[in-house]
Design a protein around this motif. Sequence first.
Motif, PDB file in Angstrom:
ATOM      1  N   ALA A  61       0.836  -1.202   0.000  1.00 56.49           N
ATOM      2  CA  ALA A  61       0.000   0.000   0.000  1.00 56.49           C
ATOM      3  C   ALA A  61       0.870   1.251   0.000  1.00 56.49           C
ATOM      4  CB  ALA A  61      -0.934  -0.012   1.204  1.00 56.49           C
ATOM      5  N   ALA A  62       1.972   1.221   0.748  1.00 54.35           N
ATOM      6  CA  ALA A  62       2.861   2.385   0.823  1.00 54.35           C
ATOM      7  C   ALA A  62       3.545   2.654  -0.510  1.00 54.35           C
ATOM      8  CB  ALA A  62       3.882   2.193   1.934  1.00 54.35           C
ATOM      9  N   VAL A  63       3.943   1.610  -1.239  1.00 58.64           N
ATOM     10  CA  VAL A  63       4.561   1.814  -2.553  1.00 58.64           C
ATOM     11  C   VAL A  63       3.590   2.563  -3.467  1.00 58.64           C
ATOM     12  CG1 VAL A  63       5.352   0.653  -4.659  1.00 58.64           C
ATOM     13  CG2 VAL A  63       6.205  -0.084  -2.428  1.00 58.64           C
ATOM     14  N   ALA A  64       2.330   2.146  -3.484  1.00 60.39           N
ATOM     15  CA  ALA A  64       1.337   2.831  -4.306  1.00 60.39           C
ATOM     16  C   ALA A  64       1.094   4.255  -3.813  1.00 60.39           C
ATOM     17  CB  ALA A  64       0.029   2.041  -4.314  1.00 60.39           C
ATOM     18  N   GLN A 172     -14.644  17.249  -4.050  1.00 60.23           N
ATOM     19  CA  GLN A 172     -13.525  16.963  -3.152  1.00 60.23           C
ATOM     20  C   GLN A 172     -13.812  15.716  -2.316  1.00 60.23           C
ATOM     21  OE1 GLN A 172     -12.706  19.708   0.136  1.00 60.23           O
ATOM     22  NE2 GLN A 172     -10.515  19.529  -0.306  1.00 60.23           N
ATOM     23  N   ARG A 173     -15.016  15.594  -1.799  1.00 61.44           N
ATOM     24  CA  ARG A 173     -15.387  14.418  -0.996  1.00 61.44           C
ATOM     25  C   ARG A 173     -15.365  13.166  -1.868  1.00 61.44           C
ATOM     26  NH1 ARG A 173     -17.003  13.062   3.684  1.00 61.44           N
ATOM     27  NH2 ARG A 173     -17.313  15.154   4.473  1.00 61.44           N
ATOM     28  N   ALA A 174     -15.895  13.243  -3.084  1.00 60.08           N
ATOM     29  CA  ALA A 174     -15.888  12.091  -4.001  1.00 60.08           C
ATOM     30  C   ALA A 174     -14.456  11.682  -4.341  1.00 60.08           C
ATOM     31  CB  ALA A 174     -16.679  12.415  -5.262  1.00 60.08           C
ATOM     32  N   ALA A 175     -13.589  12.663  -4.568  1.00 60.17           N
ATOM     33  CA  ALA A 175     -12.189  12.353  -4.868  1.00 60.17           C
ATOM     34  C   ALA A 175     -11.521  11.666  -3.675  1.00 60.17           C
ATOM     35  CB  ALA A 175     -11.428  13.617  -5.251  1.00 60.17           C
ATOM     36  N   ALA A 176     -11.792  12.132  -2.464  1.00 57.88           N
ATOM     37  CA  ALA A 176     -11.207  11.511  -1.269  1.00 57.88           C
ATOM     38  C   ALA A 176     -11.640  10.052  -1.159  1.00 57.88           C
ATOM     39  CB  ALA A 176     -11.599  12.289  -0.016  1.00 57.88           C
ATOM     40  N   HIS A 177     -12.912   9.781  -1.447  1.00 61.05           N
ATOM     41  CA  HIS A 177     -13.393   8.392  -1.407  1.00 61.05           C
ATOM     42  C   HIS A 177     -12.746   7.560  -2.526  1.00 61.05           C
ATOM     43  CE1 HIS A 177     -16.295   8.402   1.853  1.00 61.05           C
ATOM     44  NE2 HIS A 177     -16.593   9.634   1.496  1.00 61.05           N
ATOM     45  N   ARG A 178     -12.556   8.158  -3.680  1.00 64.00           N
ATOM     46  CA  ARG A 178     -11.898   7.433  -4.775  1.00 64.00           C
ATOM     47  C   ARG A 178     -10.443   7.161  -4.426  1.00 64.00           C
ATOM     48  NH1 ARG A 178     -12.530   8.267 -11.210  1.00 64.00           N
ATOM     49  NH2 ARG A 178     -11.110   6.601 -11.775  1.00 64.00           N
ATOM     50  N   TYR A 179      -9.764   8.140  -3.830  1.00 62.53           N
ATOM     51  CA  TYR A 179      -8.383   7.924  -3.370  1.00 62.53           C
ATOM     52  C   TYR A 179      -8.338   6.698  -2.463  1.00 62.53           C
ATOM     53  CZ  TYR A 179      -7.227  12.905  -4.447  1.00 62.53           C
ATOM     54  OH  TYR A 179      -7.007  14.117  -5.030  1.00 62.53           O
ATOM     55  N   ALA A 180      -9.271   6.650  -1.517  1.00 56.25           N
ATOM     56  CA  ALA A 180      -9.295   5.559  -0.543  1.00 56.25           C
ATOM     57  C   ALA A 180      -9.546   4.218  -1.223  1.00 56.25           C
ATOM     58  CB  ALA A 180     -10.353   5.835   0.519  1.00 56.25           C
ATOM     59  N   ARG A 181     -10.517   4.159  -2.119  1.00 55.68           N
ATOM     60  CA  ARG A 181     -10.807   2.895  -2.808  1.00 55.68           C
ATOM     61  C   ARG A 181      -9.645   2.433  -3.678  1.00 55.68           C
ATOM     62  NH1 ARG A 181     -15.480   5.608  -3.574  1.00 55.68           N
ATOM     63  NH2 ARG A 181     -15.104   5.846  -5.818  1.00 55.68           N
ATOM     64  N   SER A 182      -8.880   3.370  -4.233  1.00 62.76           N
ATOM     65  CA  SER A 182      -7.744   2.977  -5.068  1.00 62.76           C
ATOM     66  C   SER A 182      -6.699   2.220  -4.256  1.00 62.76           C
ATOM     67  CB  SER A 182      -7.108   4.196  -5.743  1.00 62.76           C
ATOM     68  OG  SER A 182      -6.363   4.980  -4.822  1.00 62.76           O
ATOM     69  N   ALA A 183      -6.651   2.488  -2.961  1.00 68.32           N
ATOM     70  CA  ALA A 183      -5.684   1.803  -2.089  1.00 68.32           C
ATOM     71  C   ALA A 183      -6.044   0.332  -1.912  1.00 68.32           C
ATOM     72  CB  ALA A 183      -5.615   2.488  -0.734  1.00 68.32           C
ATOM     73  N   ASP A 184      -7.320  -0.025  -2.019  1.00 66.20           N
ATOM     74  CA  ASP A 184      -7.738  -1.424  -1.861  1.00 66.20           C
ATOM     75  C   ASP A 184      -6.986  -2.322  -2.826  1.00 66.20           C
ATOM     76  OD1 ASP A 184      -9.552  -0.843   0.135  1.00 66.20           O
ATOM     77  OD2 ASP A 184     -11.301  -0.879  -1.186  1.00 66.20           O
ATOM     78  N   ARG A 185      -7.013  -1.987  -4.102  1.00 66.44           N
ATOM     79  CA  ARG A 185      -6.364  -2.813  -5.122  1.00 66.44           C
ATOM     80  C   ARG A 185      -4.847  -2.811  -4.952  1.00 66.44           C
ATOM     81  NH1 ARG A 185     -10.053   0.311  -7.484  1.00 66.44           N
ATOM     82  NH2 ARG A 185      -8.509   1.752  -8.331  1.00 66.44           N
ATOM     83  N   ALA A 186      -4.281  -1.656  -4.691  1.00 70.24           N
ATOM     84  CA  ALA A 186      -2.823  -1.517  -4.623  1.00 70.24           C
ATOM     85  C   ALA A 186      -2.207  -2.265  -3.445  1.00 70.24           C
ATOM     86  CB  ALA A 186      -2.450  -0.042  -4.535  1.00 70.24           C
ATOM     87  N   ALA A 187      -2.969  -2.498  -2.391  1.00 71.46           N
ATOM     88  CA  ALA A 187      -2.431  -3.079  -1.161  1.00 71.46           C
ATOM     89  C   ALA A 187      -2.529  -4.592  -1.110  1.00 71.46           C
ATOM     90  CB  ALA A 187      -3.151  -2.487   0.037  1.00 71.46           C
ATOM     91  N   LEU A 188      -3.096  -5.198  -2.146  1.00 65.59           N
ATOM     92  CA  LEU A 188      -3.306  -6.647  -2.115  1.00 65.59           C
ATOM     93  C   LEU A 188      -2.136  -7.410  -2.730  1.00 65.59           C
ATOM     94  CD1 LEU A 188      -7.064  -6.787  -3.126  1.00 65.59           C
ATOM     95  CD2 LEU A 188      -6.056  -6.892  -0.845  1.00 65.59           C
ATOM     96  N   PRO A 189      -1.627  -8.415  -2.032  1.00 61.07           N
ATOM     97  CA  PRO A 189      -0.561  -9.256  -2.587  1.00 61.07           C
ATOM     98  C   PRO A 189      -1.042  -9.906  -3.883  1.00 61.07           C
ATOM     99  CG  PRO A 189      -0.866  -9.711  -0.250  1.00 61.07           C
ATOM    100  CD  PRO A 189      -2.008  -8.835  -0.681  1.00 61.07           C
TER     101      PRO A 189
END
Length: 191
Positions: A61-64, A172-189
């Motif tokens: 997740a940190a790399v992403a 801005q709120r929608a972008a923050a939620h999209r930022y958060a959801r993008s981390a789901d995919r990036a953090a998975l082995p």
Amino acid sequence: MTDAPAGRRLSVLSAADADRLRELPFTYPTPGCTAGDVAPAGLRLLRVRHRLPPEADLDLAAVALFGWGPQRSVGRVAASSPVVRQGAVALLRLGVGPLRITAPVRVVDVVHGPTTRGWAYGSLPGHPETGEERFQLDLDTASGRLVLTVTAMSREATWWMRAAAPLARSVQRAAAHRYARSADRAALPGR
């Protein structure tokens, strides 16, 4: 932190453009404010917390996160470095054609801890908003789950953003939620 490659939605600024951005002052008086819980006078607080899937890995997740991943999930990034570093500068680009917004920013804080990784950038002249945004991963040691927190302390900086303030806040709120959801995919082995 290893270098993330430039590529999809990420390019490297020319040295001249990076130097020009580094010379610009912040457009708000309190760099580092998103490390706290209270917005400075005149700025609104937006905080979105998102629990990542149970199998999410902090290092992945940190790399992403440090590869401008949240920003790349909503637009294009031209940065002085493909990996977020203290003092790095970037032009964030959202939209298309005549509706394109370019937002210059500089990284004001970087955090690397055993259970916390994150960073924050502040607005520079030309940004449609004034303020700061922070992206922080925290490992909840009790549950073992990763949480990404997006914190923004900002206000509209241009007449057209002030005129569209309710819409701008929704975006801005929608972008923050999209930022958060993008981390789901990036953090998975094995993503």
